[in-house]
Motif scaffolding. Structure first.
Motif, short mmCIF file in Angstrom:
data_model
loop_
_atom_site.label_atom_id
_atom_site.label_comp_id
_atom_site.label_asym_id
_atom_site.label_seq_id
_atom_site.Cartn_x
_atom_site.Cartn_y
_atom_site.Cartn_z
N SER A 182 0.82 -1.22 0.00
CA SER A 182 0.00 0.00 0.00
C SER A 182 0.85 1.26 0.00
CB SER A 182 -0.95 0.00 1.21
OG SER A 182 -1.75 -1.15 1.23
N CYS A 183 1.98 1.24 -0.69
CA CYS A 183 2.88 2.39 -0.65
C CYS A 183 2.39 3.56 -1.49
CB CYS A 183 4.28 1.98 -1.09
SG CYS A 183 4.40 1.45 -2.80
N LEU A 184 1.43 3.32 -2.40
CA LEU A 184 0.93 4.39 -3.26
C LEU A 184 -0.52 4.76 -2.95
CD1 LEU A 184 2.34 3.12 -6.68
CD2 LEU A 184 3.40 4.75 -5.11
N ALA A 185 -1.28 3.79 -2.48
CA ALA A 185 -2.72 3.99 -2.26
C ALA A 185 -3.22 2.79 -1.45
CB ALA A 185 -3.46 4.07 -3.59
N PRO A 186 -4.46 2.84 -0.96
CA PRO A 186 -5.01 1.65 -0.30
C PRO A 186 -4.97 0.46 -1.25
CG PRO A 186 -6.38 3.56 0.13
CD PRO A 186 -5.38 4.00 -0.90
N GLU A 187 -4.62 -0.73 -0.71
CA GLU A 187 -4.47 -1.89 -1.58
C GLU A 187 -5.81 -2.37 -2.09
OE1 GLU A 187 -2.46 -4.70 0.87
OE2 GLU A 187 -4.30 -5.48 1.76
N LEU A 188 -5.76 -3.00 -3.27
CA LEU A 188 -6.96 -3.53 -3.90
C LEU A 188 -7.24 -4.94 -3.40
CD1 LEU A 188 -6.20 -2.43 -7.58
CD2 LEU A 188 -7.67 -1.26 -5.91
N LYS A 189 -8.45 -5.43 -3.68
CA LYS A 189 -8.80 -6.81 -3.40
C LYS A 189 -8.78 -7.60 -4.71
CE LYS A 189 -11.49 -5.65 0.69
NZ LYS A 189 -10.34 -5.92 1.58
N HIS A 190 -8.52 -8.90 -4.60
CA HIS A 190 -8.37 -9.74 -5.80
C HIS A 190 -9.04 -11.09 -5.53
CE1 HIS A 190 -5.72 -12.32 -8.58
NE2 HIS A 190 -6.59 -11.69 -9.33
N PRO A 191 -10.36 -11.15 -5.63
CA PRO A 191 -11.08 -12.38 -5.31
C PRO A 191 -11.17 -13.35 -6.49
CG PRO A 191 -12.63 -10.64 -5.76
CD PRO A 191 -11.27 -10.02 -5.89
N SER A 192 -10.03 -13.71 -7.08
CA SER A 192 -9.97 -14.68 -8.17
C SER A 192 -8.51 -15.03 -8.40
CB SER A 192 -10.59 -14.10 -9.45
OG SER A 192 -9.69 -13.23 -10.10
N ASP A 193 -8.28 -15.95 -9.35
CA ASP A 193 -6.90 -16.21 -9.77
C ASP A 193 -6.60 -15.60 -11.13
OD1 ASP A 193 -8.31 -17.94 -11.43
OD2 ASP A 193 -6.90 -19.60 -11.19
N GLU A 194 -7.50 -14.74 -11.61
CA GLU A 194 -7.30 -14.09 -12.90
C GLU A 194 -6.06 -13.19 -12.86
OE1 GLU A 194 -9.66 -11.16 -16.07
OE2 GLU A 194 -10.65 -11.87 -14.24
N GLY A 195 -5.24 -13.28 -13.88
CA GLY A 195 -4.04 -12.46 -13.96
C GLY A 195 -2.85 -13.00 -13.19
N ASN A 196 -3.03 -14.10 -12.45
CA ASN A 196 -1.92 -14.68 -11.71
C ASN A 196 -0.85 -15.22 -12.66
OD1 ASN A 196 -3.49 -14.22 -9.46
ND2 ASN A 196 -3.48 -16.33 -8.75
N TYR A 197 0.36 -15.35 -12.13
CA TYR A 197 1.40 -16.07 -12.86
C TYR A 197 1.07 -17.57 -12.82
CZ TYR A 197 5.71 -18.29 -14.17
OH TYR A 197 6.62 -19.09 -14.79
N LEU A 198 1.14 -18.23 -13.97
CA LEU A 198 0.74 -19.64 -14.07
C LEU A 198 1.94 -20.55 -13.82
CD1 LEU A 198 -1.54 -21.65 -14.77
CD2 LEU A 198 -0.75 -21.54 -17.15
#
Length: 371
Positions: A182-198
């Motif tokens: 959170s060094c730039l802004a409040p952190e986001l939530k990520h309720p999936s595995d979309e965009g993860n490294y495979l």
């Protein structure tokens, strides 16, 4: 749980054999040479049995030979390889480098990690073939090898076939910015595995037994707030195996930046730069706790929390499964496998210069914030 020595006293109807690069004339030229662009079968074995140990050491004038030589393995006459990886990465050597590495199934031994060893058992029922392809622009001057295996009367139907797959991605950060911790802004939530490294996407029945994870971080910020995620047999997110952070999956803690090598997990290489800038090699082998799947497995990990970081990640996943397996994506060409250049002191100073200009110049220390 069984000791690795539990079955050492068992007498079995097996014959121990070896294929090696020894000099067939009785001389001391115990090596083969591989021309640029050449594919060579190291072993072609008939019948049933299991490979028990592989040892390589290689001499080449190509500084990237460990990424440019490709290792492939085929079981039971299959057309699609069950193992396909740059040779260095397969044995736990990232970025084309040479360094010592210790684990139970894989090791890179002195001098300077140039002795490449694999102890993963590799059963087969109707033949095995191991090949290497020299995708270097120069010949391999010396390739020494042992392939130690057993001949069996038949193979047990319960034994899966060994697989290993190399992947690489230079990840895209979240559009909102590289916001680790959170060094730039409040952190986001990520309720999936979309965009993860495979790490792995396989179909069939089997069990995953581990990964070598090579990450190059172009920032001194900690790269590892990414959760590991395993979705088994098509289950929806979050699945039954969901982790809490990169270093947690690799059985360490609190953003490590030091070498530590356990038989099952550890950090074999870190850059010792400042913060977490540069290259780190983490590994995790599920020897006591394999991850079973009956139909499919999708293993992935976030690149920073909510996939907010640009990282150069390469992995080799290791698993056993029934055949046929899902064919691997086409291996990128050799030049697309080369690592990103190291971030230098001069690069960091240029970052500071750009930041000073953005702040309007003047007497600035470095921790000031825009007004």
């Amino acid at each position: 749980m069984h000791s690795p020595l539990a079955n050492i006293a068992q007498i079995r109807p097996a014959r121990s054999k070896r294929i090696s690069s020894y000099d067939r004339t009785g001389g001391n030229a115990d090596r083969i040479q591989i021309a640029a662009g050449e594919r060579v079968d190291l072993a072609s074995i008939e019948g049933a049995g299991a490979i028990k140990h592989i040892w390589f050491t290689i001499a080449s004038r190509d500084p990237m030979y460990r990424r440019n030589i490709v290792l492939r393995m085929y079981w039971d006459g299959e057309d699609n390889p069950s193992v396909e990886s740059p040779v260095g990465d397969f044995f736990g050597q990232g970025w084309g480098l040479e360094y010592n590495f210790v684990s139970l199934p894989l090791a890179a031994s002195p001098r300077s990690g140039r002795g490449l060893n694999c102890y993963f058992p590799m059963p087969f029922g109707n033949g095995a073939r191991i090949e290497v392809e020299n995708q270097s622009p120069t010949p391999v001057d010396a390739f020494y090898f042992y392939i130690d295996y057993e001949e069996w009367p038949e193979v047990d139907d319960s034994l899966g076939r060994f697989h290993a797959w190399w992947n690489r991605e230079i990840t895209d950060p979240d559009p909102s910015g590289e916001n680790e911790w959170s060094c730039l802004a409040p952190e986001l939530k990520h309720p999936s595995d979309e965009g993860n490294y495979l790490i792995l996407d396989a179909e069939g029945r089997g069990h995953y037994v581990g990964v070598n994870y090579f990450v190059d971080c172009p920032s001194p910020m900690w790269y590892g707030e990414g959760d590991d995620m395993f979705l088994i047999d098509g289950e929806p997110w979050p699945g039954t195996l969901h982790g809490t952070g990169t270093e947690d999956y690799f059985c360490t803690s609190w953003s490590p930046a030091e070498e530590y090598q356990h038989p099952y997990f550890g950090y074999a290489h870190v850059d010792h730069s400042f913060g977490w800038l540069g290259r780190a090699h983490a590994y995790r082998f599920h020897i006591e706790d394999p991850i079973h799947f009956q139909e499919s497995i999708r293993a992935s990990i976030e690149h920073g929390h909510a996939n907010n970081l640009t990282l150069d990640i390469c992995t080799v996943a290791y698993w056993y499964q029934t055949e046929p397996h899902k064919p691997f994506p086409q291996l990128p060409p050799s030049e697309a496998r080369h690592p990103m250049p190291a971030i230098s002191v001069t690069d960091v100073h240029r970052w500071r210069h750009a930041w000073r200009q953005s702040m309007g110049g003047g007497k600035l220390w470095g921790n000031e914030r825009p007004s």
